[in-house]
Design a protein around this motif. Structure first.
Motif, PDB file in Angstrom:
ATOM      1  N   TRP A 264      14.524  60.110  65.106  1.00  0.00           N
ATOM      2  CA  TRP A 264      13.215  60.214  65.763  1.00  0.00           C
ATOM      3  C   TRP A 264      12.267  61.034  64.884  1.00  0.00           C
ATOM      4  N   GLU A 265      12.800  62.110  64.309  1.00  0.00           N
ATOM      5  CA  GLU A 265      12.002  62.990  63.452  1.00  0.00           C
ATOM      6  C   GLU A 265      11.640  62.293  62.137  1.00  0.00           C
ATOM      7  N   VAL A 266      12.573  61.534  61.570  1.00  0.00           N
ATOM      8  CA  VAL A 266      12.288  60.784  60.344  1.00  0.00           C
ATOM      9  C   VAL A 266      11.080  59.869  60.578  1.00  0.00           C
ATOM     10  N   ALA A 267      11.096  59.147  61.688  1.00  0.00           N
ATOM     11  CA  ALA A 267      10.001  58.224  61.990  1.00  0.00           C
ATOM     12  C   ALA A 267       8.697  58.970  62.247  1.00  0.00           C
ATOM     13  N   ARG A 268       8.767  60.091  62.953  1.00  0.00           N
ATOM     14  CA  ARG A 268       7.562  60.868  63.243  1.00  0.00           C
ATOM     15  C   ARG A 268       6.912  61.348  61.944  1.00  0.00           C
ATOM     16  N   ILE A 269       7.728  61.845  61.019  1.00  0.00           N
ATOM     17  CA  ILE A 269       7.208  62.311  59.733  1.00  0.00           C
ATOM     18  C   ILE A 269       6.641  61.146  58.921  1.00  0.00           C
ATOM     19  N   ALA A 270       7.340  60.014  58.947  1.00  0.00           N
ATOM     20  CA  ALA A 270       6.830  58.829  58.238  1.00  0.00           C
ATOM     21  C   ALA A 270       5.447  58.453  58.757  1.00  0.00           C
ATOM     22  N   ARG A 271       5.264  58.511  60.071  1.00  0.00           N
ATOM     23  CA  ARG A 271       3.967  58.155  60.660  1.00  0.00           C
ATOM     24  C   ARG A 271       2.905  59.229  60.400  1.00  0.00           C
TER      25      ARG A 271
ATOM     26  N   GLU B 117      12.647  63.720  52.426  1.00  0.00           N
ATOM     27  CA  GLU B 117      12.277  64.109  51.061  1.00  0.00           C
ATOM     28  C   GLU B 117      11.627  62.938  50.318  1.00  0.00           C
ATOM     29  N   ILE B 118      12.188  61.762  50.450  1.00  0.00           N
ATOM     30  CA  ILE B 118      11.638  60.570  49.796  1.00  0.00           C
ATOM     31  C   ILE B 118      10.270  60.225  50.382  1.00  0.00           C
ATOM     32  N   LEU B 119      10.154  60.283  51.700  1.00  0.00           N
ATOM     33  CA  LEU B 119       8.871  59.987  52.341  1.00  0.00           C
ATOM     34  C   LEU B 119       7.767  60.923  51.855  1.00  0.00           C
ATOM     35  N   ARG B 120       8.110  62.174  51.639  1.00  0.00           N
ATOM     36  CA  ARG B 120       7.119  63.170  51.218  1.00  0.00           C
ATOM     37  C   ARG B 120       6.844  63.153  49.723  1.00  0.00           C
ATOM     38  N   SER B 121       7.640  62.424  48.984  1.00  0.00           N
ATOM     39  CA  SER B 121       7.485  62.366  47.531  1.00  0.00           C
ATOM     40  C   SER B 121       6.349  61.409  47.166  1.00  0.00           C
ATOM     41  N   ALA B 122       5.418  61.890  46.371  1.00  0.00           N
ATOM     42  CA  ALA B 122       4.247  61.087  46.005  1.00  0.00           C
ATOM     43  C   ALA B 122       4.608  59.883  45.133  1.00  0.00           C
ATOM     44  N   ASP B 123       5.754  59.931  44.445  1.00  0.00           N
ATOM     45  CA  ASP B 123       6.120  58.831  43.546  1.00  0.00           C
ATOM     46  C   ASP B 123       7.039  57.799  44.197  1.00  0.00           C
ATOM     47  N   SER B 124       7.139  57.810  45.506  1.00  0.00           N
ATOM     48  CA  SER B 124       8.005  56.863  46.207  1.00  0.00           C
ATOM     49  C   SER B 124       7.194  55.995  47.165  1.00  0.00           C
ATOM     50  N   PRO B 125       6.700  54.851  46.702  1.00  0.00           N
ATOM     51  CA  PRO B 125       5.934  53.992  47.596  1.00  0.00           C
ATOM     52  C   PRO B 125       6.850  53.321  48.623  1.00  0.00           C
ATOM     53  N   ILE B 126       6.772  53.758  49.845  1.00  0.00           N
ATOM     54  CA  ILE B 126       7.608  53.231  50.913  1.00  0.00           C
ATOM     55  C   ILE B 126       6.731  52.390  51.839  1.00  0.00           C
ATOM     56  N   LEU B 127       7.130  51.135  52.051  1.00  0.00           N
ATOM     57  CA  LEU B 127       6.354  50.229  52.882  1.00  0.00           C
ATOM     58  C   LEU B 127       6.884  50.154  54.306  1.00  0.00           C
TER      59      LEU B 127
END
Length: 128
Positions: free
Chosen positions: A66-73, A41-51
């Motif tokens: 594994w899925e969290v990382a795949r979605i992040a990428r 949810e945080i990764l998909r949120s436009a207001d959460s700059p994740i580095l």
């Protein structure tokens, strides 16, 4: 402007607190969550700059790390990924995203900070 953060996903509360403290003490701005659904949810949120993302592999429920990382990428093809796990290292070569880092539990705070620092280091043309 909101500070860029490292997303930390770990379902064991005591470990989450230890990891968060280690990264914060090393100067990272950490957004810590206890489940993979919240991480996504945080990764998909436009207001959460994740580095960068630090994720456990096994959570009490799906999706897994594994899925969290795949979605992040999917969101950012260059986002650094550090997997932390006591059980998943054997699957890392086949299930982990490319150019990720795996550290196996138990590990020291220094090992975690080193892995996250290395993962977040800008890539030079000669590294490719």
């Amino acid at each position: 402007m909101e500070e860029v953060k490292t997303l930390l996903a770990e379902d064991e509360a005591m470990l989450l607190l230890d990891f968060e403290n280690a990264l914060t003490d090393a100067g990272f701005h950490v957004r810590a969550v206890t489940n993979s659904g919240k991480a996504i949810e945080i990764l998909r949120s436009a207001d959460s700059p994740i580095l960068g993302v630090v994720t456990d592999i096994r959570f009490g429920e799906l999706p897994d790390g594994w899925e969290v990382a795949r979605i992040a990428r999917e969101i950012d093809p260059d986002i650094p990924i550090v997997y932390i796990s006591g059980h998943g290292a054997v699957d890392w070569p086949s299930r982990g995203v490319p150019d990720s880092i795996m550290i196996e539990k138990p590990f020291t705070s220094a090992q975690l900070v080193t892995a996250v620092s290395h993962a977040r280091r800008p890539r030079r043309q000669s590294d490719a």
